[in-house]
Scaffold this motif. Structure first.
Motif, PDB file in Angstrom:
ATOM      1  N   SER A  82       0.851  -1.193   0.000  1.00 21.00           N
ATOM      2  CA  SER A  82       0.000   0.000   0.000  1.00 21.00           C
ATOM      3  C   SER A  82       0.881   1.235   0.000  1.00 21.00           C
ATOM      4  O   SER A  82       1.925   1.268   0.665  1.00 21.00           O
ATOM      5  CB  SER A  82      -0.912   0.013   1.233  1.00 21.00           C
ATOM      6  OG  SER A  82      -1.832  -1.047   1.158  1.00 21.00           O
ATOM      7  N   TRP A  83       0.438   2.243  -0.734  1.00 23.65           N
ATOM      8  CA  TRP A  83       1.187   3.482  -0.882  1.00 23.65           C
ATOM      9  C   TRP A  83       0.259   4.652  -0.628  1.00 23.65           C
ATOM     10  O   TRP A  83      -0.876   4.660  -1.103  1.00 23.65           O
ATOM     11  CB  TRP A  83       1.770   3.546  -2.293  1.00 23.65           C
ATOM     12  CG  TRP A  83       2.494   4.806  -2.651  1.00 23.65           C
ATOM     13  CD1 TRP A  83       3.595   5.319  -2.039  1.00 23.65           C
ATOM     14  CD2 TRP A  83       2.182   5.690  -3.719  1.00 23.65           C
ATOM     15  NE1 TRP A  83       4.000   6.471  -2.665  1.00 23.65           N
ATOM     16  CE2 TRP A  83       3.145   6.724  -3.705  1.00 23.65           C
ATOM     17  CE3 TRP A  83       1.188   5.722  -4.692  1.00 23.65           C
ATOM     18  CZ2 TRP A  83       3.140   7.776  -4.621  1.00 23.65           C
ATOM     19  CZ3 TRP A  83       1.191   6.757  -5.606  1.00 23.65           C
ATOM     20  CH2 TRP A  83       2.157   7.765  -5.562  1.00 23.65           C
ATOM     21  N   ASN A  84       0.717   5.645   0.121  1.00 20.32           N
ATOM     22  CA  ASN A  84      -0.055   6.878   0.309  1.00 20.32           C
ATOM     23  C   ASN A  84       0.239   7.787  -0.871  1.00 20.32           C
ATOM     24  O   ASN A  84       1.362   8.284  -1.022  1.00 20.32           O
ATOM     25  CB  ASN A  84       0.309   7.565   1.629  1.00 20.32           C
ATOM     26  CG  ASN A  84      -0.230   6.796   2.812  1.00 20.32           C
ATOM     27  OD1 ASN A  84      -1.258   6.134   2.716  1.00 20.32           O
ATOM     28  ND2 ASN A  84       0.466   6.858   3.925  1.00 20.32           N
ATOM     29  N   ALA A  85      -0.772   7.983  -1.700  1.00 22.40           N
ATOM     30  CA  ALA A  85      -0.611   8.716  -2.949  1.00 22.40           C
ATOM     31  C   ALA A  85      -0.060  10.119  -2.705  1.00 22.40           C
ATOM     32  O   ALA A  85      -0.473  10.808  -1.779  1.00 22.40           O
ATOM     33  CB  ALA A  85      -1.949   8.793  -3.677  1.00 22.40           C
ATOM     34  N   LYS A  86       0.870  10.517  -3.551  1.00 21.20           N
ATOM     35  CA  LYS A  86       1.484  11.835  -3.451  1.00 21.20           C
ATOM     36  C   LYS A  86       1.060  12.685  -4.643  1.00 21.20           C
ATOM     37  O   LYS A  86       0.957  12.203  -5.756  1.00 21.20           O
ATOM     38  CB  LYS A  86       3.006  11.709  -3.441  1.00 21.20           C
ATOM     39  CG  LYS A  86       3.560  11.003  -2.215  1.00 21.20           C
ATOM     40  CD  LYS A  86       5.068  10.921  -2.277  1.00 21.20           C
ATOM     41  CE  LYS A  86       5.734  10.262  -1.112  1.00 21.20           C
ATOM     42  NZ  LYS A  86       4.983   9.621  -0.102  1.00 21.20           N
TER      43      LYS A  86
END
Length: 188
Positions: A139-143
């Motif tokens: 999972s990645w926190n969108a930038k």
């Protein structure tokens, strides 16, 4: 028999008591199951030439066909348009790797001037409980990174050693987080 002919070649007559040596290359069919096999060579396999000794027309070697090792698919999970700071899932399906093998998800901002590396996440191969397939998830926190050509678009590469698979043309677009509306008509 269930043997598969991988190649066939015609040669000149060898002559009684003589031998012939030849080098050739063969390809093992892609759908061959992993396991142990024999590659055989048969001279006069149709029995067209009458010989006093038919027992010396064959030779074989043992080979092992390994399980294929590959990253089968790499993709974003869910909607391909997200807001800044949304949690975005990445998925990769692999084959031939062991459970617990490390896999890297390299995230890039897709840019006309050149693709910029953004972040690398580390995950591990696991066996999916439902499908039984080998998968990895991160999972990645969108930038939101300003882009002169509009909202930033991202793709990722799933990488294990020399094996790499891209999420490809399915890019993720990130929109800026919205500022909440403030109602100044009612003040206490």
């Amino acid at each position: 028999s269930n043997d598969t002919c991988l190649d066939e070649d015609s040669q000149f007559s060898i002559g009684a008591g003589n031998t012939n040596s030849e080098t050739t290359f063969i390809s093992i069919p892609d759908d061959t199951e992993p396991g142990t096999y024999f590659i055989g060579v048969f001279a006069d396999y149709k029995g067209a030439i009458a010989e006093s000794d038919e027992s010396n027309n064959t030779s074989a070697i043992e080979i092992t066909v390994p399980a294929p090792v590959d990253i089968v698919v790499a993709k974003w999970v869910g909607a391909l348009e997200r807001l800044e700071n949304d949690s975005v899932d990445m998925f990769a399906e692999v084959r031939g790797f062991d459970v617990g093998t490390a896999i890297k998800f390299h995230i890039y901002e897709d840019d006309l001037a050149g693709d910029d590396p953004v972040e690398t996440l580390l995950a591990y191969v696991e066996q999916d409980e439902v499908s039984g397939k080998l998968v990895a998830k991160a999972s990645w926190n969108a930038k939101y990174i300003e882009d002169i050509s509009g909202h930033p678009e991202y793709y990722f590469n799933a990488v294990i050693g020399s094996h790499k698979k891209s999420s490809g043309s399915s890019t993720l677009t990130v929109l800026p987080a919205s500022v909440p509306d403030i109602d100044f008509t009612h003040v206490d």
